[in-house]
Design a protein around this motif. Structure first.
Motif, mmCIF file in Angstrom:
data_model
loop_
_atom_site.group_PDB
_atom_site.id
_atom_site.type_symbol
_atom_site.label_atom_id
_atom_site.label_comp_id
_atom_site.label_asym_id
_atom_site.label_seq_id
_atom_site.Cartn_x
_atom_site.Cartn_y
_atom_site.Cartn_z
ATOM 1 N N SER A 181 28.278 -9.875 43.701
ATOM 2 C CA SER A 181 27.043 -9.714 44.466
ATOM 3 C C SER A 181 26.861 -8.286 44.967
ATOM 4 O O SER A 181 25.751 -7.888 45.332
ATOM 5 C CB SER A 181 27.027 -10.674 45.656
ATOM 6 O OG SER A 181 27.971 -10.281 46.637
ATOM 7 N N SER A 185 25.401 -7.127 41.142
ATOM 8 C CA SER A 185 23.968 -7.153 41.463
ATOM 9 C C SER A 185 23.539 -5.916 42.230
ATOM 10 O O SER A 185 22.338 -5.620 42.317
ATOM 11 C CB SER A 185 23.642 -8.397 42.293
ATOM 12 O OG SER A 185 23.921 -9.581 41.585
ATOM 13 N N CYS A 270 23.323 -14.418 46.333
ATOM 14 C CA CYS A 270 24.001 -14.096 45.073
ATOM 15 C C CYS A 270 25.321 -14.838 44.951
ATOM 16 O O CYS A 270 25.653 -15.377 43.900
ATOM 17 C CB CYS A 270 24.256 -12.592 44.981
ATOM 18 S SG CYS A 270 22.864 -11.655 44.408
#
Length: 278
Positions: A181, A185, A270
């Protein structure tokens, strides 16, 4: 929680590397390895799209295999680069070709080593890797975790692969979804912030090309400053924030809009989604 340690960097020289599903990330790592001096003839690629594997073979000088089973039987290290939902079927299809002497390195987001090991022969060695898109420019950040049977040497091999396209840390697998995450991401958060700053600059009358140049260099310089000085982000922010000044006025708006809380919520979302995928 165990602090992430820098990945080891032993070379993967002499190993036959088979990239099963050499898409964007697999192709990027293969290209990085060739650029770093790995023998192209010791790298093999497969792809559901013949054009993709043929293009990689022509551009990098690597071997193109028509089937995953053929590549798996040839390789010392199998790099699994397919989408998570396709991993189980692929592994079942090459189960007989991957013996206990073959290392499996997974690039599949969200899939645990246990889930992958379930589709392999008992004793299979699996290492889970979470790379990110800046690997395409040699500035990637990856997290590496060992499966039940993986060894320190296996982690060295994974670190060498990711070292060709950036940096890596070895972490407990329990931290993989959190790392995904942030570094996985995270580029999307950074790009979103850059996009927002560019649009704000354009709204203030700056030409878009100039606004983009200003924002990108500012973000790049800020990141390098933290990396090179080791300064805490809070202290670096305070150094820019004069009492009663323009920066302070802007930060008050961000605090009123709860930007920090929004970022934390996005990271949490996430992690939850990664858990669902796994």
């Amino acid at each position: 929680m165990t602090e992430a340690q820098p990945a080891r960097s032993a070379p993967a020289a002499g190993l036959r590397l088979g990239f099963l599903g050499a898409g964007t990330m697999g192709g990027t790592i293969a290209a990085g390895l060739v650029a770093a001096g790995h023998e192209p003839g010791l790298i093999g690629v497969t792809s559901a799209t013949p054009r993709t594997r043929e293009e990689l073979a022509a551009r990098l000088g690597v071997r193109a295999f028509d089937s995953n089973a053929e590549a798996a039987a040839w390789a010392d290290v199998v790099v699994l680069g397919v989408k998570p939902h396709a991993a189980a079927e692929l592994l079942e299809g090459v189960r007989e070709q991957i013996g206990d002497g073959t290392l499996v390195i997974s690039l599949c987001a969200g899939l645990s080593t246990a889930a992958l090991e379930a589709h392999l022969v008992p004793g299979a060695r699996v290492v889970r890797v979470m790379p990110n898109t800046p690997s395409a420019v040699g500035e990637g950040m990856a997290g590496i975790s060992a499966g039940a049977e993986a060894t320190g040497d296996d982690l060295d091999v994974a670190a060498a692969l990711m070292g060709a396209v950036g940096r890596a840390v070895v972490i407990p697998e329990s931290q993989q979804n959190a790392l995904a995450s942030i570094s996985g991401s995270g580029p999307a958060w950074v790009f979103h912030g850059i996009e927002s700053l560019v649009e704000a600059a354009v709204a203030q009358g700056l030409p878009r090309a100039l606004a983009t140049e200003l924002v990108v260099q500012t973000v790049k310089g800020s990141a390098l400053m933290l990396e090179r000085t080791g300064q805490h982000p809070s202290l670096a922010r305070e150094a820019v924030t004069s009492p009663g000044g323009t920066t302070a006025a802007g930060l008050r708006v961000l605090d009123r809009r709860a930007v920090r809380a929004a970022v934390a919520d996005a990271v949490d979302a996430c992690v939850r989604r990664a858990e669902e995928l796994g």
